[in-house]
Design a protein around this motif. Structure first.
Motif, PDB file in Angstrom:
ATOM      1  N   ARG A 210      20.570 -65.073 -94.000  1.00 43.94           N
ATOM      2  CA  ARG A 210      19.505 -64.467 -93.480  1.00 43.94           C
ATOM      3  C   ARG A 210      19.539 -63.303 -93.049  1.00 43.94           C
ATOM      4  NH1 ARG A 210      14.880 -67.564 -92.852  1.00 43.94           N
ATOM      5  NH2 ARG A 210      15.124 -69.896 -92.902  1.00 43.94           N
ATOM      6  N   ASP A 211      20.706 -62.650 -93.486  1.00 43.07           N
ATOM      7  CA  ASP A 211      21.448 -61.219 -93.079  1.00 43.07           C
ATOM      8  C   ASP A 211      21.285 -60.195 -93.954  1.00 43.07           C
ATOM      9  OD1 ASP A 211      21.762 -62.089 -90.333  1.00 43.07           O
ATOM     10  OD2 ASP A 211      23.883 -62.985 -91.282  1.00 43.07           O
ATOM     11  N   TYR A 212      20.535 -60.332 -95.164  1.00 45.73           N
ATOM     12  CA  TYR A 212      20.377 -59.611 -96.292  1.00 45.73           C
ATOM     13  C   TYR A 212      19.522 -58.249 -96.028  1.00 45.73           C
ATOM     14  CZ  TYR A 212      22.634 -62.886 -99.549  1.00 45.73           C
ATOM     15  OH  TYR A 212      23.302 -63.663-100.104  1.00 45.73           O
ATOM     16  N   ASP A 213      19.863 -57.416 -96.588  1.00 49.85           N
ATOM     17  CA  ASP A 213      18.932 -56.083 -96.366  1.00 49.85           C
ATOM     18  C   ASP A 213      17.688 -56.095 -96.977  1.00 49.85           C
ATOM     19  OD1 ASP A 213      18.007 -53.665 -95.885  1.00 49.85           O
ATOM     20  OD2 ASP A 213      19.341 -52.603 -97.237  1.00 49.85           O
ATOM     21  N   THR A 214      16.755 -56.812 -96.558  1.00 46.44           N
ATOM     22  CA  THR A 214      15.451 -57.158 -97.011  1.00 46.44           C
ATOM     23  C   THR A 214      14.468 -57.468 -95.887  1.00 46.44           C
ATOM     24  OG1 THR A 214      15.698 -59.775 -97.095  1.00 46.44           O
ATOM     25  CG2 THR A 214      16.369 -58.343 -99.032  1.00 46.44           C
ATOM     26  N   PRO A 215      13.289 -57.325 -96.173  1.00 46.22           N
ATOM     27  CA  PRO A 215      12.522 -57.378 -95.003  1.00 46.22           C
ATOM     28  C   PRO A 215      12.296 -58.566 -93.935  1.00 46.22           C
ATOM     29  CG  PRO A 215      11.093 -56.626 -96.539  1.00 46.22           C
ATOM     30  CD  PRO A 215      12.603 -57.010 -97.325  1.00 46.22           C
ATOM     31  N   ASP A 216      12.647 -59.775 -94.704  1.00 43.07           N
ATOM     32  CA  ASP A 216      12.694 -61.031 -93.774  1.00 43.07           C
ATOM     33  C   ASP A 216      14.316 -61.279 -93.598  1.00 43.07           C
ATOM     34  OD1 ASP A 216      13.350 -62.508 -96.162  1.00 43.07           O
ATOM     35  OD2 ASP A 216      11.218 -63.201 -96.018  1.00 43.07           O
ATOM     36  N   GLY A 217      15.170 -60.661 -94.466  1.00 46.31           N
ATOM     37  CA  GLY A 217      16.640 -60.936 -94.402  1.00 46.31           C
ATOM     38  C   GLY A 217      17.106 -61.957 -95.220  1.00 46.31           C
ATOM     39  N   THR A 218      16.077 -62.608 -96.167  1.00 47.63           N
ATOM     40  CA  THR A 218      16.438 -63.464 -97.326  1.00 47.63           C
ATOM     41  C   THR A 218      16.452 -62.838 -98.646  1.00 47.63           C
ATOM     42  OG1 THR A 218      14.173 -64.430 -97.583  1.00 47.63           O
ATOM     43  CG2 THR A 218      15.802 -65.526 -95.849  1.00 47.63           C
ATOM     44  N   CYS A 219      17.128 -63.693 -99.464  1.00 48.79           N
ATOM     45  CA  CYS A 219      17.278 -62.853-100.882  1.00 48.79           C
ATOM     46  C   CYS A 219      15.942 -62.721-101.629  1.00 48.79           C
ATOM     47  CB  CYS A 219      18.170 -63.739-101.781  1.00 48.79           C
ATOM     48  SG  CYS A 219      19.806 -63.603-101.408  1.00 48.79           S
TER      49      CYS A 219
END
Length: 327
Positions: A210-219
């Motif tokens: 849940r730490d990805y560089d996306t708005p909610d942290g998921t792929c």
């Protein structure tokens, strides 16, 4: 009336394609070894139980004038397994495809539509990914598909065999009529896994990071409805039948949905709470994989009809309810 051989036509994508070809009035023949496909998924046309390793069978099947084109869906597709057992992937995805192409050449069948994959690109250097993106696959599965793309370029130049390679991003959904859907063993695709958790066939769904560089942290992934994939194949066949040259297309909706967004859509569609467990990041999972399908839109006139996530999940849920015995 086009005469089409569909190799791997008892599998998830192939079976939907066979149904579509039948609806369009084509004379369709399915060849499948049933290693992962299902005989009852072939809803029309002729069925032949056989393997691409059987060159004698291919020579008997592919006779001059019998087929106008071949569609190839008979590849192994599990990335992790390809790393653990690359020989299995090179033998089937490469060697067996060469057997098929050899039989086609002998029968003078010069139109080929190949199921390729976004895995040929490897780690994305930019997003969305268009056809100019460097192809640097990072696993044997992606390499096996790229090898065939390269073989097809050579076969076009040397033998005049015309091909269309369709690079799927994330095939998803199910037949809107409820007759077909995903039945992978083991299942590795997110949407059916989430829906199995909703139906009770699975205890929970795991979210890997849940730490990805996306708005909610998921792929974020680009999900394309199975019927839209089939339409792209049909338009590709039409193109080849009309004399067009070989081409490569990326197929996706051009918009990505995160893992969390898929889970929320599944909860909306099913009206059920889905148990979620967080898990560590998986090595090699990019934050975003989204297609730029502009070329397919421009050259094929392809337009996804089921781009809405809730619609895609609704069709998959109708199939999952059938599989779970809920309907």
């Amino acid at each position: 009336m086009h005469k089409v051989l569909v190799v791997g036509g008892a599998g998830y994508i192939g079976s939907h394609m066979v149904k579509r070809l039948g609806q369009l009035g084509c004379a369709v023949t399915t060849l499948d070894n049933l290693s992962s496909g299902h005989r009852d998924a072939v809803l029309c046309g002729d069925f032949i139980h056989g393997d691409l390793a059987n060159t004698a069978l291919l020579a008997r099947l592919l006779q001059p004038g019998r087929f106008d084109a071949v569609m190839h869906f008979a590849s192994f597709i599990q990335v992790g397994e390809s790393v653990q057992d690359p020989a299995k992937y090179y033998e089937n995805n490469v060697t067996n495809t060469l057997h098929l192409l050899g039989a086609m050449r002998a029968a003078r069948v010069n139109r080929f539509i190949f199921s390729s994959t976004a895995a040929t690109f490897g780690e994305p250097q930019y997003s969305p990914i268009d056809e100019r993106h460097p192809q640097q696959p990072i696993n044997p599965y992606g390499r096996s598909k790229l090898m065939i793309e390269q073989v097809l370029e050579d076969y076009d130049r040397a033998y005049g065999l015309k091909s269309v390679c369709l690079r799927y991003f994330n095939a998803a959904g199910a037949d809107p009529d409820g007759e077909l859907g995903e039945r992978h063993e083991p299942e590795t695709h997110l949407i059916p896994l989430v829906l199995q958790a909703a139906s009770g066939r699975r205890s929970h769904i795991s979210v890997f990071g849940r730490d990805y560089d996306t708005p909610d942290g998921t792929c974020i992934r680009d999900y394309i409805h199975i019927n839209d994939l089939c339409e792209a194949h049909w338009l590709s066949l039409q193109s080849l039948m009309q004399g067009a040259g070989s081409q490569r297309y990326n197929l996706g909706n051009g918009q990505g949905f995160s893992v969390q967004a898929v889970i929320e859509a599944a909860q909306r569609v099913t009206g059920r709470t889905i148990a979620v467990q967080d898990a560590p990041l998986r090595e090699g999972d990019p934050a975003r994989l989204v297609a730029d399908a502009t070329l397919a839109r421009q050259q094929l006139g392809w337009r996804p009809q089921f781009a809405d996530l809730d619609t895609l999940v609704r069709h998959a849920w109708a199939w999952e309810q059938r599989m779970a015995g809920l309907t």
